[in-house]
Motif scaffolding. Structure first.
Motif, PDB file in Angstrom:
ATOM      1  N   LYS A  23      87.133  94.759  -1.888  1.00  7.09           N
ATOM      2  CA  LYS A  23      86.704  94.338  -2.942  1.00  7.09           C
ATOM      3  C   LYS A  23      86.105  93.096  -3.080  1.00  7.09           C
ATOM      4  CE  LYS A  23      90.088  95.611  -5.560  1.00  7.09           C
ATOM      5  NZ  LYS A  23      91.233  95.819  -4.776  1.00  7.09           N
ATOM      6  N   GLU A  29      81.607 100.777 -13.904  1.00  7.26           N
ATOM      7  CA  GLU A  29      82.883 101.119 -13.695  1.00  7.26           C
ATOM      8  C   GLU A  29      83.476 102.171 -14.311  1.00  7.26           C
ATOM      9  OE1 GLU A  29      85.227  97.388 -14.059  1.00  7.26           O
ATOM     10  OE2 GLU A  29      83.572  96.294 -13.710  1.00  7.26           O
ATOM     11  N   THR A  37      84.115 108.179  -9.402  1.00  6.33           N
ATOM     12  CA  THR A  37      83.702 107.332  -7.787  1.00  6.33           C
ATOM     13  C   THR A  37      82.979 108.211  -6.895  1.00  6.33           C
ATOM     14  OG1 THR A  37      85.592 107.640  -7.113  1.00  6.33           O
ATOM     15  CG2 THR A  37      85.162 105.519  -7.934  1.00  6.33           C
ATOM     16  N   ASP A  97      91.398 102.279  -6.054  1.00  3.40           N
ATOM     17  CA  ASP A  97      91.257 100.807  -6.990  1.00  3.40           C
ATOM     18  C   ASP A  97      90.165 101.046  -7.886  1.00  3.40           C
ATOM     19  OD1 ASP A  97      93.127 100.183  -5.220  1.00  3.40           O
ATOM     20  OD2 ASP A  97      91.949  98.560  -4.125  1.00  3.40           O
ATOM     21  N   ILE A  98      88.983 101.385  -7.744  1.00  2.08           N
ATOM     22  CA  ILE A  98      87.668 101.414  -8.637  1.00  2.08           C
ATOM     23  C   ILE A  98      88.264 102.287  -9.818  1.00  2.08           C
ATOM     24  CG2 ILE A  98      85.395 102.019  -9.025  1.00  2.08           C
ATOM     25  CD1 ILE A  98      85.262 101.659  -5.955  1.00  2.08           C
ATOM     26  N   ASN A  99      89.078 103.295  -9.537  1.00  2.43           N
ATOM     27  CA  ASN A  99      89.241 104.284 -10.662  1.00  2.43           C
ATOM     28  C   ASN A  99      90.600 103.913 -11.544  1.00  2.43           C
ATOM     29  OD1 ASN A  99      87.264 106.459 -10.545  1.00  2.43           O
ATOM     30  ND2 ASN A  99      88.299 107.185  -8.774  1.00  2.43           N
ATOM     31  N   PHE A 129      91.058  98.337 -10.562  1.00  2.00           N
ATOM     32  CA  PHE A 129      89.834  97.549 -10.206  1.00  2.00           C
ATOM     33  C   PHE A 129      90.138  96.132  -9.951  1.00  2.00           C
ATOM     34  CE2 PHE A 129      84.858  97.652  -9.689  1.00  2.00           C
ATOM     35  CZ  PHE A 129      84.945  97.583  -8.356  1.00  2.00           C
ATOM     36  N   THR A 130      88.964  95.262 -10.396  1.00  2.00           N
ATOM     37  CA  THR A 130      89.275  93.826 -10.574  1.00  2.00           C
ATOM     38  C   THR A 130      89.739  93.323 -11.767  1.00  2.00           C
ATOM     39  OG1 THR A 130      86.750  93.651 -10.516  1.00  2.00           O
ATOM     40  CG2 THR A 130      87.734  93.453  -8.524  1.00  2.00           C
ATOM     41  N   ASN A 136      81.081  93.409  -9.027  1.00  2.00           N
ATOM     42  CA  ASN A 136      81.831  93.673  -8.209  1.00  2.00           C
ATOM     43  C   ASN A 136      81.101  94.224  -6.926  1.00  2.00           C
ATOM     44  OD1 ASN A 136      84.325  93.048  -9.694  1.00  2.00           O
ATOM     45  ND2 ASN A 136      83.464  94.631 -11.246  1.00  2.00           N
ATOM     46  N   VAL A 176      81.645  96.464  -3.752  1.00  2.00           N
ATOM     47  CA  VAL A 176      82.268  97.508  -2.818  1.00  2.00           C
ATOM     48  C   VAL A 176      81.354  98.339  -1.727  1.00  2.00           C
ATOM     49  CG1 VAL A 176      84.229  97.934  -4.409  1.00  2.00           C
ATOM     50  CG2 VAL A 176      82.052  99.415  -4.676  1.00  2.00           C
ATOM     51  N   HIS A 179      79.723  97.446 -11.837  1.00  2.00           N
ATOM     52  CA  HIS A 179      80.075  96.551 -12.909  1.00  2.00           C
ATOM     53  C   HIS A 179      79.792  97.086 -14.184  1.00  2.00           C
ATOM     54  CE1 HIS A 179      79.356  92.328 -14.550  1.00  2.00           C
ATOM     55  NE2 HIS A 179      80.583  92.490 -14.382  1.00  2.00           N
TER      56      HIS A 179
END
Length: 557
Positions: free
Chosen positions: A29, A86, A100, A112-114, A117-118, A250, A252, A263
């Motif tokens: 990421k 997101e 996703t 991570d996204i689910n 994430f960030t 972000n 990916v 985002h």
């Protein structure tokens, strides 16, 4: 063909980015620098909107189709960049599971996204609740706000937020425990995806615009009825600081290594349902085709994408892809969920009328519609041909997609059709054509959306909604766009009514002012801004394996 995720540096390099253009968040990421938007575009930036028919329990696969379309275009040698929302933890642990994609058409790193994430959604939740705490603190100490007076705790309209489905927090009491613990009053929680700050993040153009929008948030009134904003209580600067990193989109990748910018995540049924303007602009600057989606059906996220987001950003799509499945169409035709996967010409015929309404809506916006049929293995050829004939009779294109089972290979037909339609607009790109004009009254805006997009006969405003609209006009916000909060399951405001209903009335029960986001939220029917969990939440199937792998985040996982 199996694909191994590429280092995110390699994905960035494909977009022409250097190490100074992004900040790594782990291995897969990265945060993209906002300064990239100050550079001249390096690609043609043709915008493609992916939307769908109204959702059904049978599933449509809008995100899966968006991802597979981008992968299919990449296999054709096209420079395509995804711009998606997101996922919210509410649906992840509630009904839908992860956001996703699915099968061989998904984003990575999906876990991570689910989950965290960030940290963007957590930052939005924190900024929202910081303002809540500062508003209560202002009332508690009886501060005189600017030249307006004291904030009346009984008229604080700014609630609190949590990124979770929790019906018990829709209405609650806080401030109990005596004088030292605050002023007792009724409160509400919204899910973070419905927070005005989520909408502001998705619409802000830079840090300055972000802080200005935050400062305009209305938090309540004084004892004399004067409006108090976040700027009045000096909250917006600290909120902007909290959101510093979250405003950066972000980067990916798809399961096949193609670039995806993910985002912001406002819901399409209770907010405007689109990823951020910043992410979309970056995708348009970096890709010849910028593929984005809008939440839920064309009547919700699609309409708001065009009437709110595109109007704000000064952009317009070259084409709109409307995703459907035979099963979902049969459900709109009256078939029960248990039999919608079986051959059923009569229910399909009635369900096609629902699809036809969305095609008519696309034409009303001056757009070229393309129907993407998300194909299941047991779909019948005769029924697929029925849909193709109906779509062709309305002058639209159709392509079958098998992205879930075959990845980009299964979406090559769709990618060819989309690129043909989009490329043909190069000589004369479609001009923006909105459902309403900003000079229209709020009543007229809502009527026009209901009639043009939903097919409604009329709109009924409750006495409470009329009073709120009058107050909004008095405050000078009557010319803002409208964001319709409506059930995603139906063209009407009743989730039990499927298909293409006619001669129905939409009831607006409440109108909220989102001055920072720059729109009015019209709540219809029984739609809630804080969802509840189902009887059997998806969280029951999520587990962490000994090797650190998470299972059950996605449907059918």
């Amino acid at each position: 063909m199996d694909f191994t995720p590429r280092p995110i540096d390699a994905v960035a390099k494909e977009l022409g980015l250097g190490p100074e253009d992004y900040e790594l968040y782990g291995r897969g990421k990265a945060k993209l620098e906002l300064s990239l938007l100050d550079r001249p575009a390096r690609a043609k930036g043709r915008l493609v909107l992916v939307t769908a028919i109204n959702p059904t329990p049978a599933g449509e696969g809008k995100t899966t189709t968006s991802i597979s379309l981008a992968m299919g275009m990449r296999r054709l040698g096209k420079n395509a960049v995804l711009a998606l929302r997101e996922p919210s933890l509410g649906p992840v642990f509630g009904v839908k599971g992860g956001g996703t994609g699915g099968g061989k058409a998904s984003l990575t790193p999906a876990d991570d996204i689910n989950l965290h994430f960030t940290g963007d959604i957590h930052a939005i939740t924190t900024a929202h609740n910081l303002l809540s705490a500062l508003a209560d603190n202002t009332a508690y100490f009886g501060d005189v706000v600017a030249d307006k007076g004291e904030l009346d705790p009984r008229q604080i309209s700014w609630g609190r937020a949590l990124d979770m489905n929790d019906r018990f927090l829709r209405k609650c009491i806080l401030g109990l425990g005596g004088k030292a613990s605050g002023i007792p009053r009724e409160e509400r929680f919204d899910i973070t995806a419905a927070s005005e700050i989520m909408a502001i993040m998705a619409l802000a153009s830079n840090y300055k615009d972000l802080e200005e929008r935050l400062s305009r948030i209305v938090i309540g009134q004084t004892y004399d009825g004067k409006t108090i904003t976040a700027g009045d209580i000096q909250a917006s600067s600290a909120m902007t600081a909290v959101l510093r990193d979250a405003l950066k989109p972000n980067l990916v990748q798809t399961q096949e290594g193609g670039p995806a910018i993910v985002h912001c995540g406002p819901f399409g049924n209770i907010a405007h349902g689109c990823n951020s303007i910043l992410a979309t602009r970056l995708a348009m600057n970096l890709g010849d085709y910028a593929i984005t989606e809008a939440g839920f059906g064309f009547d919700l996220g699609g309409e708001k994408f065009l009437d709110i987001k595109c109007r704000t950003a000064g952009i317009w799509p070259r084409a709109v892809v409307i995703v459907a499945t035979l099963r979902a169409l049969k459900m709109h035709g009256g078939a029960p969920i248990k039999t919608c996967g079986e051959p059923d010409v009569e229910h399909l015929k009635r369900g096609i009328e629902h699809l036809e309404k969305h095609l008519e809506t696309a034409y009303a916006y001056g757009l070229k519609p393309i129907v993407a049929i998300n194909v299941f293995p047991n779909d019948v050829a005769q029924e697929l041909e029925m849909v193709e004939h109906s779509v062709a009779s309305l002058g639209a294109r159709l392509a079958r997609s098998e992205g879930f089972s075959k990845g980009g290979e299964g979406a090559i037909e769709l990618a060819k059709v989309v690129s043909e339609v989009v490329d043909a607009t190069d000589a004369a790109p479609p001009e923006p054509k909105y459902a309403y004009e900003l000079e229209d009254s709020a009543h007229d805006k809502i009527h026009k959306v209901a009639r043009t997009v939903y097919g409604a006969k009329d709109v009924l405003f409750t006495a409470a909604a009329e009073k709120q609209l009058q107050r909004i006009r008095e405050l000078g916000y009557g010319k803002l766009p409208v964001c319709m909060a409506k059930t995603q399951m139906s063209l009407t405001d009743d989730p039990a009514v499927h298909g293409r209903p006619r001669d129905f009335t939409i009831t607006v029960r409440e109108v909220r002012l989102s001055a920072g986001a720059g729109f009015l939220v019209a709540l219809t029917g029984d739609v809630m801004t804080m969802p509840g969990l189902p009887k059997v939440p998806a969280s029951r199937s999520i587990r962490l394996l000994p090797d650190g792998t998470i299972k059950g985040l996605m449907q059918n996982d």
